[in-house]
Enzyme design. Structure first.
Site, PDB file in Angstrom:
ATOM      1  N   LYS A   1      55.799  73.342  33.252  1.00 43.75           N
ATOM      2  CA  LYS A   1      56.517  74.344  34.030  1.00 43.75           C
ATOM      3  C   LYS A   1      57.988  73.986  34.041  1.00 43.75           C
ATOM      4  O   LYS A   1      58.377  72.908  34.489  1.00 43.75           O
ATOM      5  CB  LYS A   1      55.959  74.381  35.448  1.00 43.75           C
ATOM      6  CG  LYS A   1      56.709  75.346  36.357  1.00 43.75           C
ATOM      7  CD  LYS A   1      55.982  75.546  37.666  1.00 43.75           C
ATOM      8  CE  LYS A   1      56.802  76.419  38.596  1.00 43.75           C
ATOM      9  NZ  LYS A   1      56.138  76.617  39.877  1.00 43.75           N
TER      10      LYS A   1
ATOM     11  N   LYS B   1      54.751  77.796  31.426  1.00 35.03           N
ATOM     12  CA  LYS B   1      55.446  78.749  32.282  1.00 35.03           C
ATOM     13  C   LYS B   1      56.938  78.476  32.243  1.00 35.03           C
ATOM     14  O   LYS B   1      57.309  77.314  32.403  1.00 35.03           O
ATOM     15  CB  LYS B   1      54.913  78.579  33.705  1.00 35.03           C
ATOM     16  CG  LYS B   1      55.558  79.443  34.726  1.00 35.03           C
ATOM     17  CD  LYS B   1      54.853  79.275  36.032  1.00 35.03           C
ATOM     18  CE  LYS B   1      55.635  80.060  37.053  1.00 35.03           C
ATOM     19  NZ  LYS B   1      55.738  79.395  38.300  1.00 35.03           N
TER      20      LYS B   1
HETATM   21  C1  PBG Z   1      55.384  78.165  43.252  1.00 34.46           C
HETATM   22  C2  PBG Z   1      55.417  79.101  42.114  1.00 34.46           C
HETATM   23  C3  PBG Z   1      56.507  79.778  41.527  1.00 34.46           C
HETATM   24  C4  PBG Z   1      55.985  80.629  40.564  1.00 34.46           C
HETATM   25  C5  PBG Z   1      54.603  80.434  40.555  1.00 34.46           C
HETATM   26  N1  PBG Z   1      54.272  79.480  41.502  1.00 34.46           N
HETATM   27  C6  PBG Z   1      57.941  79.741  41.860  1.00 34.46           C
HETATM   28  C7  PBG Z   1      58.759  78.560  41.592  1.00 34.46           C
HETATM   29  O1  PBG Z   1      58.311  77.549  41.052  1.00 34.46           O
HETATM   30  O2  PBG Z   1      59.918  78.620  41.983  1.00 34.46           O
HETATM   31  C8  PBG Z   1      56.772  81.583  39.707  1.00 34.46           C
HETATM   32  C9  PBG Z   1      56.034  82.805  39.283  1.00 34.46           C
HETATM   33  C10 PBG Z   1      56.885  83.904  38.755  1.00 34.46           C
HETATM   34  O3  PBG Z   1      58.110  83.827  38.627  1.00 34.46           O
HETATM   35  O4  PBG Z   1      56.283  84.939  38.441  1.00 34.46           O
HETATM   36  N2  PBG Z   1      55.954  76.932  43.036  1.00 34.46           N
END
Ligand code: PBG
Length: 331
Positions: A202, A255
């Site tokens: 991520k 992601k």
């Molecule tokens: C929680 C989380 C996030 C997303 C999924 N789980 C936000 C982040 O890490 O700031 C992002 C999902 C999206 O942008 O569609 N940590």
């Protein structure tokens, strides 16, 4: 006729001549079962609550009752899996609603599993929607996000989701060691068979912007760069994937999605577990904005995008377009 008229070059057009031939040789295809639709459920007394998310046209913050309605319609259309995010009434420094047995996500899981037993209900495990400071972990005076003391809270959150009946938990916080902590806690409590889909790779991405409006999880100070990955790094993705596999992850997620197809491909090639791609909020919003302006054909762009995720090697696609894609697939 000159011999050169039949020069021996590749005639790729032969296999593109008709829809039938093209279908016959198609390498990647999106199926309803590949899709996971994310939903935002709000803890509220107003059961009619359904608030449009400004930066994500077509997406809403939903009360439990509205969530049930919307998921019901999607299930009718062939939706098989959801990912749940919760927005609690009260936030605090420790994000205690993230692991409260009566928390909003826990309630949503119970409700959906009771109503749609066949539906695969996946929960996002993180503290950022539940902490007053908006960070994914505990924060020390001075602003440092601490790793190890956060692990216990994440494990408690995952366990509370499991107890509510979740089919799978998906830790998105990017603390080191959280897959292990969650796996151990689940196992100790009898949830040996509950899979963990790790947001293993991520990145610290600007593409999450609209999500933070949707989930009300914008950090009050600082950013997420000390735990989320640097978009410049690919080899590091392999280390993160290996670490999470080692800790017991069953599925690895990459992601964001579209700008990171190379990473999806590398994970597909290095690892035998299923790979998930998260087509995140900013990717969705860009398509919606361009479509609203008449600049692109939304259906074609989205279907092409989904196919490209599959081609890159993703087995699972988490996308806010899922409900639409299902409708388009049925046509
Ligand atoms: C929680 C989380 C996030 C997303 C999924 N789980 C936000 C982040 O890490 O700031 C992002 C999902 C999206 O942008 O569609 N940590």
């Amino acid at each position: 006729m000159a011999a050169s008229d039949f020069a021996d070059f590749h005639r790729g057009r032969r296999l593109r001549r008709s829809p039938g031939i093209r279908a016959l040789v198609r390498e990647s295809e999106i199926r309803p079962a590949d899709l996971v639709m994310p939903y935002f459920v709000v803890e509220t007394d107003d059961q009619a609550f359904k608030k449009p998310i400004g930066s994500m046209p077509g997406q809403f913050q939903l009360s439990l009752a509205e969530l049930e309605k919307q998921v019901g319609a999607a299930v009718q259309n062939g939706l098989m899996a959801v990912l749940l995010f919760g927005i609690p009434k009260q936030k605090d420094e420790q994000g205690s609603q993230a692991y409260a047995d009566e928390g909003i996500v826990q309630e949503a899981v119970r409700r959906l599993k009771q109503r749609f037993p066949e539906l695969t209900v996946i929960t996002d495990v993180c503290l950022c929607e539940y902490t007053s400071h908006g960070h994914c972990g505990l924060v020390l005076q001075g602003g440092e996000i601490v790793n190890d003391p956060t692990l216990d809270l994440l494990a408690r959150a995952a366990l509370s989701h499991a107890r509510a009946g979740a089919d799978m938990v998906a830790p998105s916080d990017m603390m080191d060691g959280r897959v292990l902590a969650i796996r151990e806690t689940l196992d100790e409590n009898g949830f040996l068979d509950l899979p963990v889909m790790s947001y293993a790779v991520k990145y610290a991405s600007a593409f999450y912007g609209p999500f933070r409006e949707a989930a009300e999880s914008t950090p009050k100070f600082g950013d997420r760069k000390t735990h989320q990955m640097d978009p410049a790094n690919a080899r590091e993705a392999l280390r993160e994937a290996a670490a999470d596999l080692d800790e017991g992850a069953d599925i690895l997620m990459v992601k964001p999605g579209l700008p990171y197809l190379d990473i999806i491909r590398q994970l597909r090639d290095c690892c035998d577990v299923p790979i998930a791609a998260y087509n995140v909020s900013g990717e969705y919003s860009m398509v919606k904005a361009a479509a609203a302006n008449g600049w692109i054909d939304e259906e074609r762009v989205v279907m092409e995008t989904m196919t490209c995720f599959k081609r890159a090697g993703a087995d699972i696609i988490l996308t806010y377009h899922a409900e639409d894609v299902l409708r388009w697939l049925h046509r």
